[in-house]
Design an enzyme around this catalytic site. Structure first.
Site, PDB file in Angstrom:
ATOM      1  N   TYR A   1       0.858  -1.183   0.000  1.00 18.90           N
ATOM      2  CA  TYR A   1       0.000   0.000   0.000  1.00 18.90           C
ATOM      3  C   TYR A   1       0.893   1.230   0.000  1.00 18.90           C
ATOM      4  CZ  TYR A   1      -3.183   3.630   1.591  1.00 18.90           C
ATOM      5  OH  TYR A   1      -3.908   4.785   1.688  1.00 18.90           O
TER       6      TYR A   1
ATOM      7  N   GLU B   1      -3.528   7.480  -4.100  1.00 13.53           N
ATOM      8  CA  GLU B   1      -3.422   6.202  -3.390  1.00 13.53           C
ATOM      9  C   GLU B   1      -3.213   5.054  -4.370  1.00 13.53           C
ATOM     10  OE1 GLU B   1      -6.001   4.720   0.232  1.00 13.53           O
ATOM     11  OE2 GLU B   1      -6.965   4.114  -1.618  1.00 13.53           O
TER      12      GLU B   1
END
Ligand code: GDP
Ligand code: MN
Length: 420
Positions: A139, A227
């Site tokens: 992530y 993101e």
């Protein structure tokens, strides 16, 4: 303003972030064509403004609420599915025919995930991208964070799942590294993040290059959030973005005329779009039944608190600002009464630079022009109050008058309950 994944990855690629090759398609046939160009082994991904697509389900419009209830009521229903399989809104296909079938199954359906809400989202486009052989998912995001007065990177080796879940269950697995706003990008940011994620050698270098490009993208687009989840380490040793989410600060859009075209109004709340088009800029739709017209964001927050305190629920946040034209009030009323859930309206005005008589005139005009059928509670104080009172008395409109916050909120809640 949120972007679709396919739009975000184009911006990322233009700024040097490694992404998989791929293209958007609007029909199954087109998806098949793109799959052919990419060699057949692809991933077909629903393009909607919500995450959790991989674990989502595709249903008809009439079935979205029941599916949402199923996914959210029991975590097992949402967790039971293999990631990136052939069921949800992200499907792996090994041949052109499979890609075409996957696109056919996704397009035109409503995708429901734990992030879409009970209405789900109609899928109009799919991204057809090169299928990567993923060894590990990470992530990585960069966001504007007030606590560090600038950009903050958040990264984790526990990728592919919601970062909120990692934060709740394994907070030590999350690395946070701020970029110094005065000096801009510095190499240690990339190196620190790479080390925290466990990258070494060539992959650490690839990662650092990607992180710098991500930061560059965020700055260049005035993004409040970029993101990548997952950032993938592939079997052939590449570090590449497999998913992309990018949110542009609406207040910066005026200097990104080219990006403004990327807005997909179908994905936004229709009332909020209407408000924007009518110049009622600070409007946020909420779930309650009391429409609010207030001047000043602080007063708007306090009014919502007062409504809640009186046992009610606001239907919207609307800061009308410093009004000098009654027609602005009419526009605000028009947006509010368009919402069928609104059962009463509360006008709470502190006349400072805004004049009470102008707002009173706006409400009177609203009654005349719009045929308002719900009760309107008005609490007015401040500049030109006496003139406003005179206008209201002479107009004969059926506004319910209130004296202070508590009184106004109680009357609005009572009126809404009576009408509901
Ligand atoms: P999201 O569910 O909306 O966040 O959509 P993602 O694009 O993140 O896809 C969900 C999951 O599908 C990812 O976490 C991956 O596990 C899987 N996935 C997506 N693309 C690929 C791919 O090219 N290859 C493989 N093996 N898995 C993929
Ligand atoms: Mn994702």
């Amino acid at each position: 303003m949120k972007l679709h994944e396919y739009q975000a990855r184009d911006l990322l690629a233009a700024n040097g972030v490694a992404v998989t090759s791929g293209r958007v398609a609007r029909t199954a046939a087109e998806a098949g064509k793109v799959a052919g160009e990419l060699g057949g082994k692809v991933v077909v991904k629903a393009q909607i403004h919500a995450g959790g697509r991989g674990k989502g389900r595709l249903v008809e419009a009439s079935e979205t609420a029941a599916m949402y209830e199923k996914l959210t009521s029991d975590p097992a229903n949402n967790a039971g599915q293999v990631k990136g399989d052939r069921v949800g809104g992200v499907r792996l296909a090994d041949t052109v025919a499979e890609a075409e079938a996957a696109a056919g199954a996704i397009l035109g359906k409503h995708l429901v995930s734990i992030q879409t809400g009970p209405e789900g989202k109609l899928v109009k486009t799919v991204l057809v991208a090169e299928q990567t052989d993923i060894v590990k998912e990470y992530y990585l995001s960069v966001l504007v964070d007030g606590s560090v007065n600038g950009h903050l990177f958040i990264a984790s080796a526990e990728g592919g799942q919601e970062i909120e879940h990692v934060a709740a269950t394994n907070p030590d697995a999350i690395a946070r590294v701020a970029v110094n706003s005065a000096s801009g990008w510095e190499g240690y940011v990339g190196r620190t993040l790479a080390q925290r994620l466990g990258f070494t050698g060539d992959q650490a270098a690839q990662f650092a290059t990607l992180a710098e490009a991500l930061y560059k993208t965020a700055c260049a687009t005035d993004a409040s959030l970029v993101e990548i989840n997952p950032l993938a380490l592939t079997a052939d040793g590449r570090v590449v973005a497999v998913d992309a989410k990018l949110t542009i600060d609406d207040n910066a859009l005026y200097r990104h005329k080219d990006l403004a075209d990327l807005r997909d109004k179908d994905e936004e709340d229709p009332l909020e779009v209407m408000a924007q088009e009518m110049g009622v800029s600070n409007f946020i739709k909420l779930d309650g039944n009391i429409g609010c017209i207030v001047n000043g964001a602080g007063l708007a927050m306090a009014t919502m608190d007062a409504i809640k305190f009186a046992g009610g629920e606001p239907a919207n946040f609307l800061d009308i600002g410093t009004v000098n034209d009654p027609q602005r009030v009419v526009s605000a009323l028009q947006v509010i009464i368009k919402d069928p859930s609104v059962k009463a309206i509360l006008v709470n005005i502190f006349g400072g630079m805004a004049r009470v008589d102008i707002i009173a005139q706006g409400v009177i005009d609203g009654f005349k022009q719009l045929g308002i059928e719900v009760p309107v509670v008005m609490r007015l104080v401040g500049t030109n109050l006496a003139e406003g009172e005179q206008l209201l008395a002479a107009s004969g409109i059926p506004a319910i008058r209130a004296t202070d916050f508590g009184d106004a909120a109680a009357k609005a809640v009572e009126a809404a309950n009576r009408a509901a």
